[in-house]
Design an enzyme around this catalytic site. Structure first.
Site, short mmCIF file in Angstrom:
data_model
loop_
_atom_site.label_atom_id
_atom_site.label_comp_id
_atom_site.label_asym_id
_atom_site.label_seq_id
_atom_site.Cartn_x
_atom_site.Cartn_y
_atom_site.Cartn_z
N LEU A 120 -43.78 -20.27 -66.34
CA LEU A 120 -45.10 -19.87 -66.09
C LEU A 120 -46.03 -20.37 -65.74
CD1 LEU A 120 -47.30 -17.50 -64.19
CD2 LEU A 120 -46.93 -15.90 -66.06
N SER A 121 -47.27 -21.07 -65.69
CA SER A 121 -48.41 -21.44 -66.72
C SER A 121 -48.27 -22.45 -67.48
CB SER A 121 -49.35 -20.15 -67.08
OG SER A 121 -50.54 -20.21 -67.65
#
Length: 342
Positions: A120-121
């Site tokens: 994520l991210s």
């Protein structure tokens, strides 16, 4: 609850990362391995609890590796995907993650043909790094709210990249991957997840990742098919054999975070929390199905996404960036104090 075990010291750790792992007690024979990369302000245990990866691993018999960042490396616990010292083959954090995979293979019965990566991210951006710099290692990868490989070479450029102000054409994007390693064999399959209400890593970044990998795979810019899954658009690009090589989920109304269908039933995973967002579609289960290590989840009826993510930043750059200028200022000050931003 922390369900992970410390990996312990491992050889060749130039990025000074630590590792956690999970192997199901009932696992038998050669197992797939999923490398899971957390976002900024998170750690491995928090990301696992929110996303539900270890519960899914217990259900379907695969191993997990969670590389973990430290505040000594980055004050906001972000992987340093934007730094040339950490985003090249054989260097820094990328080399450390690759060495952790070797450590898992030495101590557990891991199938070398079924190693995958997701994140994520900042973890999604680092997944892009790993897929580009060690493509021979991974059969497939899934990038959630991440950025294309080579998008930034410093903190200032990382902000620009996350805001969608840098991209390049398909050939330029593809060349960044082709130059990242000597690999010329089969390329990993790629799945991309992005909320269209994300103001931390804007949606055009997903388009750049798709453009980058369709070029690498020699695919046209137009998808082979379009459909709707649980109310969310999905595009897929297939190879000559009909197998999906690149896939893109656009989460309607979703802000910055991991798409979830929370619960414990088949096709459900995780818990709603900071940047763990209930959109009626489990990215954890769907990613595992894309990897070929879990069944395809049955789509739930469409329902509105959680548009507002909680305030804690987990952004993709060298600090967990939020769209809010006040949060960005605080992060920039933290980076300066750590000597990461001049």
């Amino acid at each position: 609850m922390d369900r992970l075990t410390d990996l312990g010291p491992f050889a060749n750790n130039p990025g000074h990362l630590t590792g956690r792992y999970h192997v199901p007690e009932t696992a038998k024979g050669s197992m797939p391995l999923v490398v899971v990369l957390h976002g900024c302000t998170q750690n491995a245990a928090v990301y696992d609890q929110g996303s539900g990866w270890s519960a899914l691993a217990d259900r379907h018999g695969f191993a997990l590796l969670f590389p973990e960042q430290s505040r000594d490396n980055n004050p906001m616990l972000c992987f340093n995907w934007f730094s040339a010292n950490h985003s090249q083959r054989g260097m820094g954090e990328a080399a450390s993650i690759r060495a952790m995979i070797d450590a898992m293979r030495r101590t557990h019965d891991i199938d070398p043909d079924r190693i995958f990566v997701t994140g994520l991210s900042a973890g999604g951006a680092m997944a892009s790094v790993m897929l580009a710099t060690y493509p021979e290692t991974f059969a497939a990868g899934a990038i959630i709210a991440g950025v294309a490989y080579g998008c930034a070479s410093g903190v200032a450029e990382a902000f620009e990249c996350m805001n969608g102000r840098t991209r390049g054409g398909a050939r330029e994007l593809g060349d960044r991957i082709r130059r990242a390693s000597p690999h010329r064999g089969t390329w990993p399959r790629i799945q991309v997840w992005q909320g269209n209400a994300d103001r931390t890593v804007v949606a055009s970044n997903a388009d750049a990742i798709v453009l980058q990998w369709t070029d690498v795979h020699g695919l046209p810019p137009q998808p082979s098919r379009n459909d709707i899954v649980a109310g969310h658009p999905r595009r897929a690009w297939t190879g000559a054999d009909g197998k999906v090589l690149v896939e893109h989920y656009e989460l309607e109304g979703m802000a910055h975070g991991v798409p979830l269908d929370p619960g414990t039933a088949e096709g459900q995973s995780g818990e709603v929390g900071a940047h763990m967002l209930d959109v009626g579609l489990s990215s954890t289960d769907t990613i595992a199905a894309f990897f070929g290590i879990a069944p395809e989840p049955q789509a739930s009826p469409a329902r509105p996404a959680t548009v507002k993510a909680p305030a804690a930043p987990v952004g993709g750059a060298g600090a967990g960036l939020s769209a809010a200028s006040g949060v960005q200022k605080t992060i920039e000050e933290a980076l300066r104090s750590a000597g990461l931003l001049k």
